[in-house]
Write a protein that holds these residues in place. Structure first.
Motif, PDB file in Angstrom:
ATOM      1  N   MET A  25       0.770  -1.330   0.031  1.00 22.89           N
ATOM      2  CA  MET A  25      -0.065   0.225  -0.039  1.00 22.89           C
ATOM      3  C   MET A  25       1.015   1.298   0.022  1.00 22.89           C
ATOM      4  SD  MET A  25      -3.262  -0.968   2.658  1.00 22.89           S
ATOM      5  CE  MET A  25      -2.313  -0.120   3.772  1.00 22.89           C
ATOM      6  N   PHE A  26       0.663   2.233  -0.819  1.00 21.49           N
ATOM      7  CA  PHE A  26       1.194   3.579  -1.053  1.00 21.49           C
ATOM      8  C   PHE A  26       0.293   4.569  -0.717  1.00 21.49           C
ATOM      9  CE2 PHE A  26       2.901   7.057  -3.308  1.00 21.49           C
ATOM     10  CZ  PHE A  26       4.116   7.409  -2.552  1.00 21.49           C
ATOM     11  N   THR A  27       0.483   5.602  -0.115  1.00 23.26           N
ATOM     12  CA  THR A  27      -0.397   6.802   0.006  1.00 23.26           C
ATOM     13  C   THR A  27       0.204   8.257   0.356  1.00 23.26           C
ATOM     14  OG1 THR A  27      -2.509   7.551   1.044  1.00 23.26           O
ATOM     15  CG2 THR A  27      -0.858   6.563   2.269  1.00 23.26           C
ATOM     16  N   ARG A  28      -0.231   9.198  -0.323  1.00 27.98           N
ATOM     17  CA  ARG A  28       0.294  10.462   0.031  1.00 27.98           C
ATOM     18  C   ARG A  28      -0.926  11.071   0.966  1.00 27.98           C
ATOM     19  NH1 ARG A  28       2.520  12.597  -5.708  1.00 27.98           N
ATOM     20  NH2 ARG A  28       4.645  11.873  -5.183  1.00 27.98           N
ATOM     21  N   ALA A  29      -0.542  10.947   2.184  1.00 28.39           N
ATOM     22  CA  ALA A  29      -1.615  11.123   3.340  1.00 28.39           C
ATOM     23  C   ALA A  29      -1.917  12.564   3.490  1.00 28.39           C
ATOM     24  CB  ALA A  29      -1.083  10.564   4.501  1.00 28.39           C
ATOM     25  N   ALA A  30      -0.922  13.660   3.013  1.00 32.81           N
ATOM     26  CA  ALA A  30      -1.415  14.907   3.303  1.00 32.81           C
ATOM     27  C   ALA A  30      -0.225  15.983   2.497  1.00 32.81           C
ATOM     28  CB  ALA A  30      -0.905  15.192   4.697  1.00 32.81           C
ATOM     29  N   ARG A  31      -0.889  16.943   1.943  1.00 31.29           N
ATOM     30  CA  ARG A  31      -0.229  18.029   1.025  1.00 31.29           C
ATOM     31  C   ARG A  31      -0.671  19.253   1.552  1.00 31.29           C
ATOM     32  NH1 ARG A  31      -0.924  15.838  -4.871  1.00 31.29           N
ATOM     33  NH2 ARG A  31      -1.206  13.771  -4.411  1.00 31.29           N
ATOM     34  N   PHE A  32       0.031  20.228   2.095  1.00 22.09           N
ATOM     35  CA  PHE A  32      -0.407  21.421   2.615  1.00 22.09           C
ATOM     36  C   PHE A  32       0.564  22.569   2.385  1.00 22.09           C
ATOM     37  CE2 PHE A  32       0.708  19.041   6.197  1.00 22.09           C
ATOM     38  CZ  PHE A  32       1.676  19.959   6.832  1.00 22.09           C
ATOM     39  N   GLN A  33       0.022  23.751   2.354  1.00 23.46           N
ATOM     40  CA  GLN A  33       0.926  24.790   2.044  1.00 23.46           C
ATOM     41  C   GLN A  33       0.614  25.946   3.231  1.00 23.46           C
ATOM     42  OE1 GLN A  33       0.392  26.309  -1.834  1.00 23.46           O
ATOM     43  NE2 GLN A  33       1.558  24.492  -2.624  1.00 23.46           N
ATOM     44  N   VAL A  34       1.577  26.677   3.761  1.00 17.86           N
ATOM     45  CA  VAL A  34       1.244  27.790   4.597  1.00 17.86           C
ATOM     46  C   VAL A  34       2.283  28.761   3.720  1.00 17.86           C
ATOM     47  CG1 VAL A  34       1.915  28.634   6.728  1.00 17.86           C
ATOM     48  CG2 VAL A  34       1.334  26.378   6.545  1.00 17.86           C
ATOM     49  N   ALA A  35       1.539  29.908   3.745  1.00 13.66           N
ATOM     50  CA  ALA A  35       2.190  31.317   3.226  1.00 13.66           C
ATOM     51  C   ALA A  35       1.808  32.411   4.409  1.00 13.66           C
ATOM     52  CB  ALA A  35       1.635  31.630   1.839  1.00 13.66           C
ATOM     53  N   TRP A  36       2.715  33.406   4.377  1.00 15.25           N
ATOM     54  CA  TRP A  36       2.587  34.708   5.220  1.00 15.25           C
ATOM     55  C   TRP A  36       3.363  35.752   4.529  1.00 15.25           C
ATOM     56  CZ3 TRP A  36       5.797  30.812   7.093  1.00 15.25           C
ATOM     57  CH2 TRP A  36       7.127  31.232   7.350  1.00 15.25           C
ATOM     58  N   ALA A  37       2.968  36.964   4.845  1.00 16.79           N
ATOM     59  CA  ALA A  37       3.492  38.360   4.509  1.00 16.79           C
ATOM     60  C   ALA A  37       3.719  39.014   5.664  1.00 16.79           C
ATOM     61  CB  ALA A  37       2.765  38.891   3.434  1.00 16.79           C
ATOM     62  N   GLU A  38       4.944  39.726   5.677  1.00 19.89           N
ATOM     63  CA  GLU A  38       5.100  40.922   6.605  1.00 19.89           C
ATOM     64  C   GLU A  38       5.875  41.978   6.091  1.00 19.89           C
ATOM     65  OE1 GLU A  38       7.262  38.755   9.478  1.00 19.89           O
ATOM     66  OE2 GLU A  38       9.012  38.553   8.365  1.00 19.89           O
ATOM     67  N   SER A  39       5.657  43.034   6.594  1.00 19.07           N
ATOM     68  CA  SER A  39       6.223  44.390   6.226  1.00 19.07           C
ATOM     69  C   SER A  39       7.219  45.256   7.240  1.00 19.07           C
ATOM     70  CB  SER A  39       5.242  45.221   5.443  1.00 19.07           C
ATOM     71  OG  SER A  39       5.876  46.643   5.138  1.00 19.07           O
ATOM     72  N   ASP A  40       8.336  45.585   6.958  1.00 20.43           N
ATOM     73  CA  ASP A  40       8.756  46.566   8.105  1.00 20.43           C
ATOM     74  C   ASP A  40       8.739  48.054   7.720  1.00 20.43           C
ATOM     75  OD1 ASP A  40      10.613  46.816   5.965  1.00 20.43           O
ATOM     76  OD2 ASP A  40      12.177  46.208   6.947  1.00 20.43           O
ATOM     77  N   GLY A  41       7.770  48.407   6.889  1.00 24.06           N
ATOM     78  CA  GLY A  41       7.664  49.736   6.236  1.00 24.06           C
ATOM     79  C   GLY A  41       8.435  50.071   5.187  1.00 24.06           C
ATOM     80  N   SER A  42       9.492  49.431   4.617  1.00 20.69           N
ATOM     81  CA  SER A  42      10.095  49.745   3.301  1.00 20.69           C
ATOM     82  C   SER A  42       9.929  48.501   2.516  1.00 20.69           C
ATOM     83  CB  SER A  42      11.537  50.244   3.638  1.00 20.69           C
ATOM     84  OG  SER A  42      12.276  49.284   4.470  1.00 20.69           O
ATOM     85  N   THR A  43       9.966  47.377   3.053  1.00 20.59           N
ATOM     86  CA  THR A  43      10.110  45.890   2.213  1.00 20.59           C
ATOM     87  C   THR A  43       9.024  45.137   2.836  1.00 20.59           C
ATOM     88  OG1 THR A  43      12.596  46.266   2.391  1.00 20.59           O
ATOM     89  CG2 THR A  43      11.693  44.086   1.837  1.00 20.59           C
ATOM     90  N   THR A  80      11.336  32.303   0.181  1.00 20.72           N
ATOM     91  CA  THR A  80      10.905  33.481   0.390  1.00 20.72           C
ATOM     92  C   THR A  80      11.451  34.664  -0.574  1.00 20.72           C
ATOM     93  OG1 THR A  80      11.539  32.873   2.737  1.00 20.72           O
ATOM     94  CG2 THR A  80      11.560  35.220   2.333  1.00 20.72           C
ATOM     95  N   VAL A  81      10.597  35.654  -0.574  1.00 21.27           N
ATOM     96  CA  VAL A  81      10.988  36.727  -1.668  1.00 21.27           C
ATOM     97  C   VAL A  81      10.637  38.075  -0.825  1.00 21.27           C
ATOM     98  CG1 VAL A  81       8.552  36.725  -2.575  1.00 21.27           C
ATOM     99  CG2 VAL A  81      10.502  37.708  -3.689  1.00 21.27           C
ATOM    100  N   SER A  82      11.497  38.865  -1.113  1.00 19.51           N
ATOM    101  CA  SER A  82      11.440  40.249  -0.468  1.00 19.51           C
ATOM    102  C   SER A  82      11.564  41.387  -1.787  1.00 19.51           C
ATOM    103  CB  SER A  82      12.752  40.460   0.553  1.00 19.51           C
ATOM    104  OG  SER A  82      12.604  39.821   1.649  1.00 19.51           O
ATOM    105  N   VAL A  83      10.446  42.391  -1.304  1.00 19.57           N
ATOM    106  CA  VAL A  83      10.363  43.459  -2.630  1.00 19.57           C
ATOM    107  C   VAL A  83      10.263  44.663  -1.730  1.00 19.57           C
ATOM    108  CG1 VAL A  83       9.077  44.153  -4.277  1.00 19.57           C
ATOM    109  CG2 VAL A  83       9.001  41.870  -3.989  1.00 19.57           C
ATOM    110  N   GLU A  84      11.131  45.683  -2.305  1.00 25.46           N
ATOM    111  CA  GLU A  84      10.766  47.033  -1.882  1.00 25.46           C
ATOM    112  C   GLU A  84       9.495  47.540  -1.984  1.00 25.46           C
ATOM    113  OE1 GLU A  84      13.995  49.571  -3.505  1.00 25.46           O
ATOM    114  OE2 GLU A  84      15.520  48.491  -2.493  1.00 25.46           O
ATOM    115  N   LEU A  85       8.960  48.131  -1.030  1.00 26.44           N
ATOM    116  CA  LEU A  85       7.425  48.478  -1.161  1.00 26.44           C
ATOM    117  C   LEU A  85       7.141  49.683  -2.172  1.00 26.44           C
ATOM    118  CD1 LEU A  85       5.051  48.242   0.195  1.00 26.44           C
ATOM    119  CD2 LEU A  85       5.358  50.073   1.954  1.00 26.44           C
TER     120      LEU A  85
END
Length: 113
Positions: A25-43, A80-85
């Motif tokens: 028996m073979f199974t892929r029991a779980a696939r999930f993703q988590v994403a978040w964004a944050e800013s320090d005022g300039s990035t 991770t990606v960072s972009v200037e505001l």
């Protein structure tokens, strides 16, 4: 005597002697993703984590002997990606046009609740 007792207690729906039998028996029991964004005022920083949990179980029987193997694999990827505001504000319309096509096609594939 113990061997004969074990044969007597064997399951009624299985033969008392098996030459060869293999179950897998073979199974892929779980696939999930988590994403978040944050800013320090300039990035603006966006991070994404993706996870997959895979499990496999093998049972091989030769005559009276049973060999079992079980394994679980946990795989993950992250980015991770960072972009200037200021750059993000300058390209806002182009990004919105590109993303809106994907958003519409994704929403069309969702089931009706």
């Amino acid at each position: 005597m113990t061997t004969l007792q074990a044969l007597r207690n064997a399951s009624a729906n299985q033969p008392w002697m098996t030459l060869f039998n293999r179950e897998s028996m073979f199974t892929r029991a779980a696939r999930f993703q988590v994403a978040w964004a944050e800013s320090d005022g300039s990035t603006v920083t966006i991070a994404l984590l993706a996870f997959v949990l895979e499990a496999q179980s093998d049972l091989t029987q030769v005559l009276f002997f049973k060999f079992a193997t079980n394994s679980v694999h946990f795989r993950h990827k992250s980015g991770t990606v960072s972009v200037e505001l200021g750059r993000l504000r300058a390209t806002r319309d182009a990004i919105a046009a590109k993303v809106s096509a994907f958003t519409s096609s994704y929403i069309e594939t969702l089931p009706d609740l």
